[in-house]
Design a protein around this motif. Structure first.
Motif, PDB file in Angstrom:
ATOM      1  N   ALA A  97     -10.369 -19.622  -6.297  1.00 55.68           N
ATOM      2  CA  ALA A  97     -10.086 -17.921  -6.035  1.00 55.68           C
ATOM      3  C   ALA A  97      -9.128 -17.524  -5.212  1.00 55.68           C
ATOM      4  O   ALA A  97      -8.728 -18.074  -4.100  1.00 55.68           O
ATOM      5  N   VAL A  98      -7.931 -16.740  -5.495  1.00 54.16           N
ATOM      6  CA  VAL A  98      -7.007 -16.635  -4.955  1.00 54.16           C
ATOM      7  C   VAL A  98      -6.993 -15.033  -4.439  1.00 54.16           C
ATOM      8  O   VAL A  98      -6.684 -14.120  -5.410  1.00 54.16           O
ATOM      9  N   PRO A  99      -7.017 -14.823  -3.333  1.00 48.75           N
ATOM     10  CA  PRO A  99      -7.046 -13.383  -2.809  1.00 48.75           C
ATOM     11  C   PRO A  99      -5.847 -12.588  -3.169  1.00 48.75           C
ATOM     12  O   PRO A  99      -4.786 -13.169  -2.432  1.00 48.75           O
ATOM     13  N   THR A 100      -5.714 -11.709  -3.817  1.00 46.74           N
ATOM     14  CA  THR A 100      -4.544 -11.053  -4.083  1.00 46.74           C
ATOM     15  C   THR A 100      -4.512  -9.350  -3.687  1.00 46.74           C
ATOM     16  O   THR A 100      -3.820  -8.922  -2.955  1.00 46.74           O
ATOM     17  N   GLY A 101      -5.159  -8.567  -4.631  1.00 44.32           N
ATOM     18  CA  GLY A 101      -5.423  -7.394  -4.320  1.00 44.32           C
ATOM     19  C   GLY A 101      -6.216  -6.758  -5.625  1.00 44.32           C
ATOM     20  O   GLY A 101      -7.144  -7.478  -6.282  1.00 44.32           O
ATOM     21  N   GLY A 102      -6.007  -5.369  -5.607  1.00 49.06           N
ATOM     22  CA  GLY A 102      -7.015  -4.784  -6.759  1.00 49.06           C
ATOM     23  C   GLY A 102      -6.455  -5.174  -8.165  1.00 49.06           C
ATOM     24  O   GLY A 102      -5.536  -6.002  -8.550  1.00 49.06           O
TER      25      GLY A 102
ATOM     26  N   LYS B 277     -13.514  16.778   6.147  1.00 51.25           N
ATOM     27  CA  LYS B 277     -13.231  15.615   6.996  1.00 51.25           C
ATOM     28  C   LYS B 277     -12.042  14.590   6.494  1.00 51.25           C
ATOM     29  O   LYS B 277     -12.063  14.518   5.541  1.00 51.25           O
ATOM     30  N   PRO B 278     -11.500  14.032   7.712  1.00 49.48           N
ATOM     31  CA  PRO B 278     -10.683  12.833   7.176  1.00 49.48           C
ATOM     32  C   PRO B 278     -11.332  11.617   6.331  1.00 49.48           C
ATOM     33  O   PRO B 278     -12.407  11.072   6.831  1.00 49.48           O
ATOM     34  N   PHE B 279     -10.897  11.554   5.076  1.00 46.46           N
ATOM     35  CA  PHE B 279     -11.459  10.404   4.304  1.00 46.46           C
ATOM     36  C   PHE B 279     -10.429   9.713   3.535  1.00 46.46           C
ATOM     37  O   PHE B 279      -9.321  10.387   2.959  1.00 46.46           O
ATOM     38  N   PRO B 280     -10.478   8.552   3.518  1.00 47.47           N
ATOM     39  CA  PRO B 280      -9.423   7.467   2.519  1.00 47.47           C
ATOM     40  C   PRO B 280      -9.706   8.022   0.991  1.00 47.47           C
ATOM     41  O   PRO B 280     -10.900   7.828   0.335  1.00 47.47           O
ATOM     42  N   THR B 281      -8.375   8.690   0.476  1.00 44.46           N
ATOM     43  CA  THR B 281      -8.406   9.141  -0.867  1.00 44.46           C
ATOM     44  C   THR B 281      -7.483   8.322  -1.581  1.00 44.46           C
ATOM     45  O   THR B 281      -7.558   8.718  -3.010  1.00 44.46           O
ATOM     46  N   ASP B 282      -6.420   7.821  -1.051  1.00 43.15           N
ATOM     47  CA  ASP B 282      -5.233   7.217  -1.698  1.00 43.15           C
ATOM     48  C   ASP B 282      -5.281   5.628  -1.476  1.00 43.15           C
ATOM     49  O   ASP B 282      -5.096   5.367  -0.219  1.00 43.15           O
ATOM     50  N   TYR B 283      -5.701   4.967  -2.470  1.00 44.81           N
ATOM     51  CA  TYR B 283      -5.685   3.617  -2.378  1.00 44.81           C
ATOM     52  C   TYR B 283      -4.842   2.818  -3.042  1.00 44.81           C
ATOM     53  O   TYR B 283      -4.416   2.273  -4.217  1.00 44.81           O
ATOM     54  N   SER B 284      -3.440   2.370  -2.301  1.00 46.79           N
ATOM     55  CA  SER B 284      -2.181   2.156  -2.999  1.00 46.79           C
ATOM     56  C   SER B 284      -2.377   0.669  -3.935  1.00 46.79           C
ATOM     57  O   SER B 284      -1.636   0.422  -4.757  1.00 46.79           O
ATOM     58  N   ALA B 285      -3.245  -0.142  -3.112  1.00 45.32           N
ATOM     59  CA  ALA B 285      -3.336  -1.405  -3.936  1.00 45.32           C
ATOM     60  C   ALA B 285      -4.513  -1.512  -4.725  1.00 45.32           C
ATOM     61  O   ALA B 285      -4.756  -2.671  -5.470  1.00 45.32           O
ATOM     62  N   GLN B 286      -5.380  -0.656  -4.609  1.00 42.76           N
ATOM     63  CA  GLN B 286      -6.457  -0.812  -5.381  1.00 42.76           C
ATOM     64  C   GLN B 286      -6.935   0.635  -6.232  1.00 42.76           C
ATOM     65  O   GLN B 286      -7.872   1.469  -5.658  1.00 42.76           O
TER      66      GLN B 286
ATOM     67  N   PRO C 129      -6.986  14.255   3.259  1.00 44.33           N
ATOM     68  CA  PRO C 129      -6.734  13.153   2.628  1.00 44.33           C
ATOM     69  C   PRO C 129      -6.055  11.960   3.641  1.00 44.33           C
ATOM     70  O   PRO C 129      -5.258  12.348   4.559  1.00 44.33           O
ATOM     71  N   VAL C 130      -6.511  10.690   3.470  1.00 43.05           N
ATOM     72  CA  VAL C 130      -5.963   9.318   4.292  1.00 43.05           C
ATOM     73  C   VAL C 130      -5.560   8.479   3.174  1.00 43.05           C
ATOM     74  O   VAL C 130      -6.323   8.176   2.419  1.00 43.05           O
ATOM     75  N   SER C 131      -4.288   7.854   3.437  1.00 40.22           N
ATOM     76  CA  SER C 131      -4.016   6.826   2.398  1.00 40.22           C
ATOM     77  C   SER C 131      -4.331   5.352   3.060  1.00 40.22           C
ATOM     78  O   SER C 131      -3.966   5.200   4.402  1.00 40.22           O
ATOM     79  N   VAL C 132      -4.607   4.465   2.425  1.00 41.71           N
ATOM     80  CA  VAL C 132      -4.790   3.124   2.920  1.00 41.71           C
ATOM     81  C   VAL C 132      -4.645   2.147   1.457  1.00 41.71           C
ATOM     82  O   VAL C 132      -4.622   2.763   0.538  1.00 41.71           O
ATOM     83  N   PRO C 133      -4.375   0.817   1.862  1.00 42.40           N
ATOM     84  CA  PRO C 133      -3.822  -0.159   0.824  1.00 42.40           C
ATOM     85  C   PRO C 133      -5.167  -0.325  -0.054  1.00 42.40           C
ATOM     86  O   PRO C 133      -4.931  -0.569  -1.118  1.00 42.40           O
ATOM     87  N   ASN C 134      -6.405  -0.568   0.738  1.00 39.49           N
ATOM     88  CA  ASN C 134      -7.522  -1.246  -0.129  1.00 39.49           C
ATOM     89  C   ASN C 134      -8.881  -0.577   0.737  1.00 39.49           C
ATOM     90  O   ASN C 134      -8.701   0.086   1.906  1.00 39.49           O
ATOM     91  N   PHE C 135      -9.829  -0.997   0.150  1.00 38.32           N
ATOM     92  CA  PHE C 135     -11.206  -0.436   0.867  1.00 38.32           C
ATOM     93  C   PHE C 135     -11.606  -1.071   2.042  1.00 38.32           C
ATOM     94  O   PHE C 135     -12.108  -0.520   2.929  1.00 38.32           O
ATOM     95  N   ALA C 136     -10.909  -2.170   2.239  1.00 36.70           N
ATOM     96  CA  ALA C 136     -11.284  -3.098   3.490  1.00 36.70           C
ATOM     97  C   ALA C 136     -10.657  -2.413   4.648  1.00 36.70           C
ATOM     98  O   ALA C 136     -11.268  -2.256   5.707  1.00 36.70           O
ATOM     99  N   LYS C 137      -9.456  -1.875   4.308  1.00 38.09           N
ATOM    100  CA  LYS C 137      -8.829  -1.074   5.282  1.00 38.09           C
ATOM    101  C   LYS C 137      -9.364   0.155   5.636  1.00 38.09           C
ATOM    102  O   LYS C 137      -9.759   0.727   6.714  1.00 38.09           O
ATOM    103  N   ALA C 138      -9.868   0.821   4.817  1.00 33.50           N
ATOM    104  CA  ALA C 138     -10.850   1.846   4.662  1.00 33.50           C
ATOM    105  C   ALA C 138     -12.147   1.758   5.684  1.00 33.50           C
ATOM    106  O   ALA C 138     -12.347   2.574   6.494  1.00 33.50           O
ATOM    107  N   VAL C 139     -12.856   0.521   5.530  1.00 34.09           N
ATOM    108  CA  VAL C 139     -13.993   0.390   6.270  1.00 34.09           C
ATOM    109  C   VAL C 139     -13.604   0.118   7.589  1.00 34.09           C
ATOM    110  O   VAL C 139     -14.065   0.449   8.607  1.00 34.09           O
ATOM    111  N   ASP C 140     -12.350  -0.420   7.723  1.00 35.15           N
ATOM    112  CA  ASP C 140     -11.976  -0.778   9.445  1.00 35.15           C
ATOM    113  C   ASP C 140     -11.604   0.684  10.157  1.00 35.15           C
ATOM    114  O   ASP C 140     -12.165   0.802  11.334  1.00 35.15           O
TER     115      ASP C 140
END
Length: 318
Positions: A59-64, A135-144, A167-178
């Protein structure tokens, strides 16, 4: 880092740790970042395939999917994980792959059902998606982009849209949870039971918000995410963040492969998965409810000839 280097490093690690034969066919499985449930699923698949076939999978972690699937299509990785919704989008050049059909992509196996939904901090007052308006919420997931699409589909089921949030921009859901853990956003969108949610639940406490469907809400959801469906998720040790029964968005997880991967490699991989469901469930609890007879289901996407060969032998495919 190139796929050649990734595969070389991963294969070396496997050979040292598991005594894999140098003659084994090496195969990378592109998937989500570590900590994601998708990565855990891919790691379980890689482990069972490696232990029960001539294929040494990693398994190779890459992205969405918008990152992984083009790599599989181009032959940079042998396999990749995705879902039935995006699989169809990718091979037909529709949805988030509009105008970019991945013509070399093939289905290897259908894996486990998957659920995703809105999650908030447990100490918040938010009970519904409507409570999060403004409320501020991640809506743009650039890598997912698939996460972004599922978020839009879930909101459509409630008669809402991402425009209802700040709107809040994040690369992925992991960053959103952070960001949720740091109390910088009001919520996030992810899957129960993922590593990042387990950690967030341990750190600050989180809980999933169920879908409160508007009339014809499921149809509205399916217009954005074809093949998705409402599914009830109950509290269990495997569902971190689920504090009470909630209705979330469901779909199937898939293992995809490039069309030029040798038939025997794909045949051996799917055979190992089908014949060792107990090993899969030991590798990750999400497979405990997996029915190996559903490893093949008809999709609006082509299967790899190596997979078809096994499924016909097993009586699963005509």
């Amino acid at each position: 880092m190139t796929r050649k280097l990734l595969t070389g490093l991963s294969a070396a690690a496997l050979s040292l740790a598991m005594g894999v034969s140098a003659q084994a066919q090496q195969a990378a499985i592109g998937t989500l970042p570590q900590g994601a449930l998708g990565y855990a699923i891919a790691a379980a698949v890689a482990n069972v395939v490696t232990q029960n076939s001539s294929v040494a999978a990693t398994a190779v972690p890459t992205g969405g999917s918008n990152v992984v699937l083009p790599q599989v299509n181009n032959g940079e990785m042998e396999f990749g994980t995705s879902n039935t919704v995006e699989t169809v989008y990718a091979v037909t050049g529709t949805g988030n792959f509009e105008g970019r059909p991945l013509e070399n992509l093939r289905v290897a196996a259908v894996l486990v059902p998957f659920t995703v939904g809105l999650v908030v901090r447990e100490d918040s007052d938010y009970k519904t998606a409507a409570d999060l308006k403004g409320k501020p919420f991640p809506t743009d997931y650039s890598a997912q982009k698939f996460v972004e699409m599922c978020l839009k589909a879930t909101l459509a089921a409630e008669g809402m849209s991402v425009a209802d949030f700040e709107p809040v921009s994040v690369p992925n859901f992991a960053k959103a949870v952070d960001l949720l853990t740091a109390d910088r956003v009001a919520g996030a969108y992810t899957a129960p039971g993922s590593g990042v949610i387990r950690q967030a639940d341990a750190d600050v406490g989180v809980r999933f918000i169920g879908i409160k469907a508007a009339p014809d809400g499921e149809k509205a959801m399916q217009k954005i995410a074809p093949g998705s469906y409402f599914t009830e998720v109950k509290p269990s040790p495997a569902n971190a963040g689920v504090k009470e029964p909630v209705t979330l968005l469901g779909y199937e997880y898939t293992l995809l492969v490039g069309k030029d991967v040798p038939d025997e490699t794909v045949y051996q991989a799917v055979k190992a998965l089908y014949e060792h469901p107990d090993a899969l469930s030991e590798a990750h609890g999400i497979f405990k409810s997996w029915d190996p007879k559903r490893i093949y289901v008809p999709l609006d996407a082509p299967y790899h000839p190596g997979a078809e060969k096994f499924y016909k032998e097993a009586g699963l495919m005509k």
